[in-house]
Design an enzyme around this catalytic site. Sequence first.
Site, PDB file in Angstrom:
ATOM      1  N   GLY A   1     -70.178 -24.456  97.574  1.00  0.00           N
ATOM      2  CA  GLY A   1     -71.423 -25.468  97.875  1.00  0.00           C
ATOM      3  C   GLY A   1     -72.551 -25.901  97.134  1.00  0.00           C
ATOM      4  O   GLY A   1     -72.417 -26.339  95.907  1.00  0.00           O
TER       5      GLY A   1
ATOM      6  N   SER B   1     -85.272 -23.443 102.266  1.00  0.00           N
ATOM      7  CA  SER B   1     -84.725 -24.334 103.533  1.00  0.00           C
ATOM      8  C   SER B   1     -85.902 -24.757 104.076  1.00  0.00           C
ATOM      9  O   SER B   1     -86.919 -24.328 104.261  1.00  0.00           O
ATOM     10  CB  SER B   1     -83.900 -23.517 104.244  1.00  0.00           C
ATOM     11  OG  SER B   1     -83.667 -24.044 105.499  1.00  0.00           O
TER      12      SER B   1
ATOM     13  N   TYR C   1     -83.075 -16.273 109.717  1.00  0.00           N
ATOM     14  CA  TYR C   1     -83.097 -17.048 108.343  1.00  0.00           C
ATOM     15  C   TYR C   1     -84.339 -17.663 108.047  1.00  0.00           C
ATOM     16  O   TYR C   1     -84.639 -17.771 106.817  1.00  0.00           O
ATOM     17  CB  TYR C   1     -82.072 -18.196 108.809  1.00  0.00           C
ATOM     18  CG  TYR C   1     -81.511 -19.066 107.851  1.00  0.00           C
ATOM     19  CD1 TYR C   1     -80.793 -18.676 106.544  1.00  0.00           C
ATOM     20  CD2 TYR C   1     -82.160 -20.636 107.771  1.00  0.00           C
ATOM     21  CE1 TYR C   1     -80.335 -19.538 105.827  1.00  0.00           C
ATOM     22  CE2 TYR C   1     -81.767 -21.508 106.650  1.00  0.00           C
ATOM     23  CZ  TYR C   1     -80.841 -20.915 105.684  1.00  0.00           C
ATOM     24  OH  TYR C   1     -80.522 -21.748 104.642  1.00  0.00           O
TER      25      TYR C   1
HETATM   26  P1  NDP Z   1     -72.218 -21.594 100.784  1.00  0.00           P
HETATM   27  O1  NDP Z   1     -72.041 -20.707 102.056  1.00  0.00           O
HETATM   28  O2  NDP Z   1     -71.449 -22.792 100.731  1.00  0.00           O
HETATM   29  O3  NDP Z   1     -72.324 -20.818  99.651  1.00  0.00           O
HETATM   30  C1  NDP Z   1     -73.087 -19.214  99.547  1.00  0.00           C
HETATM   31  C2  NDP Z   1     -72.867 -18.843  98.151  1.00  0.00           C
HETATM   32  O4  NDP Z   1     -73.678 -17.646  97.998  1.00  0.00           O
HETATM   33  C3  NDP Z   1     -71.651 -18.525  97.852  1.00  0.00           C
HETATM   34  O5  NDP Z   1     -71.141 -18.846  96.361  1.00  0.00           O
HETATM   35  C4  NDP Z   1     -71.446 -16.966  98.077  1.00  0.00           C
HETATM   36  O6  NDP Z   1     -70.607 -16.465  97.057  1.00  0.00           O
HETATM   37  C5  NDP Z   1     -72.894 -16.654  97.678  1.00  0.00           C
HETATM   38  N1  NDP Z   1     -73.559 -15.368  98.081  1.00  0.00           N
HETATM   39  C6  NDP Z   1     -73.643 -14.997  99.591  1.00  0.00           C
HETATM   40  N2  NDP Z   1     -73.977 -13.791  99.642  1.00  0.00           N
HETATM   41  C7  NDP Z   1     -74.009 -13.286  98.344  1.00  0.00           C
HETATM   42  C8  NDP Z   1     -74.503 -12.120  97.975  1.00  0.00           C
HETATM   43  N3  NDP Z   1     -74.766 -10.744  98.813  1.00  0.00           N
HETATM   44  N4  NDP Z   1     -74.141 -11.865  96.743  1.00  0.00           N
HETATM   45  C9  NDP Z   1     -73.970 -13.053  95.657  1.00  0.00           C
HETATM   46  N5  NDP Z   1     -73.458 -14.166  96.080  1.00  0.00           N
HETATM   47  C10 NDP Z   1     -73.736 -14.264  97.599  1.00  0.00           C
HETATM   48  O7  NDP Z   1     -73.704 -21.960 100.878  1.00  0.00           O
HETATM   49  P2  NDP Z   1     -74.739 -23.196 100.635  1.00  0.00           P
HETATM   50  O8  NDP Z   1     -74.215 -23.863  99.263  1.00  0.00           O
HETATM   51  O9  NDP Z   1     -74.739 -24.078 101.825  1.00  0.00           O
HETATM   52  O10 NDP Z   1     -75.916 -22.539 100.508  1.00  0.00           O
HETATM   53  C11 NDP Z   1     -76.602 -22.349  99.310  1.00  0.00           C
HETATM   54  C12 NDP Z   1     -78.273 -21.992  99.472  1.00  0.00           C
HETATM   55  O11 NDP Z   1     -78.653 -22.990 100.032  1.00  0.00           O
HETATM   56  C13 NDP Z   1     -78.463 -20.761 100.516  1.00  0.00           C
HETATM   57  O12 NDP Z   1     -79.496 -20.019  99.805  1.00  0.00           O
HETATM   58  C14 NDP Z   1     -78.701 -21.513 101.612  1.00  0.00           C
HETATM   59  O13 NDP Z   1     -79.485 -20.896 102.579  1.00  0.00           O
HETATM   60  C15 NDP Z   1     -79.480 -22.702 101.047  1.00  0.00           C
HETATM   61  N6  NDP Z   1     -79.496 -23.953 101.992  1.00  0.00           N
HETATM   62  C16 NDP Z   1     -78.320 -24.468 102.551  1.00  0.00           C
HETATM   63  C17 NDP Z   1     -78.444 -25.348 103.507  1.00  0.00           C
HETATM   64  C18 NDP Z   1     -77.070 -25.983 104.158  1.00  0.00           C
HETATM   65  O14 NDP Z   1     -77.422 -27.081 105.058  1.00  0.00           O
HETATM   66  N7  NDP Z   1     -76.088 -25.958 103.549  1.00  0.00           N
HETATM   67  C19 NDP Z   1     -79.696 -26.148 104.059  1.00  0.00           C
HETATM   68  C20 NDP Z   1     -80.827 -25.281 103.348  1.00  0.00           C
HETATM   69  C21 NDP Z   1     -80.785 -24.384 102.577  1.00  0.00           C
HETATM   70  P3  NDP Z   1     -69.762 -15.068  97.631  1.00  0.00           P
HETATM   71  O15 NDP Z   1     -69.518 -15.441  98.824  1.00  0.00           O
HETATM   72  O16 NDP Z   1     -68.507 -15.152  96.746  1.00  0.00           O
HETATM   73  O17 NDP Z   1     -70.403 -14.128  97.254  1.00  0.00           O
END
Ligand code: NDP
Length: 234
Positions: free
Chosen positions: A12, A129, A142
Amino acid sequence: MSHLIISGGTRGIGRACVSLFAGKGYKVSSLSRTGTPDNAVEGVLYLQCDVRDPDSVKSAVEKAVGENGPVDVLISNAGIAVSGLAQDFKYQDYRDVMDTNFGGLFNLAGAVIPYMVRQGKGVILATSSMWGQTGASCEALYSASKGAVDSYIKALAKELGPSGIRVNAVSPGAIDTDMMSGYDDEAKKVICDDTPLGKLGSPDEIAEVMFFLQSDKASFITGQIIGANGGYLI
Ligand code: NDP
């Protein structure tokens, strides 16, 4: 060569940042639970790390610095979303969301600040967000976790500005990533209809805002929550 440490760089928004920064010649260290993903970006150091765990973060940051040198930019990006009625959330949901979305920033900032203070410079960015600013129905936990991120960013900016460290958050609207997989086409259309620019954002569009904010072009910007939401929240 500058060194970026980013959490959640495997998918993402995080992956888009990794790809952009690596392409611009940055040394990039990505911290996530899965470590090296199948679609790894060449030259990037992928470290297995759970941002909820302070020891895991400290050891990953030490490894990153050992391999790629002093940290210039931190992007605390890893996050999870949970949806449901407020009264149905369990204590474990609260822990998971707060420990990942806010605790991740707390742990990562705590680990990199000493390096940045020693250098007398650095940039800390977080992926927040728009729901942290305005609140979302059925996403109360969230929203609260991202509200905490916003407050922390503002406070850190005041505390760290005198040390030459800028601190900002990017506050995206709906971005087309795995996190949106729970939304069906109809739900996505509703969001697009409510967005003046009429579409979901792309991870690349958020990565470009991150790149600007860490650059010297943003040298007088700190303590800000920068919206990138297609006009959904004005
Ligand atoms: P994705 O679900 O595509 O990616 C999430 C990432 O976070 C993955 O690389 C995952 O890797 C990592 N991750 C999750 N939990 C952990 C953990 N405990 N430790 C280390 N890494 C972790 O999400 P997005 O790219 O959509 O989101 C990225 C950010 O953007 C987030 O903070 C989200 O809240 C924010 N956001 C997203 C929006 C959207 O509409 N998509 C809107 C607004 C904000 P792995 O699973 O390998 O640990």
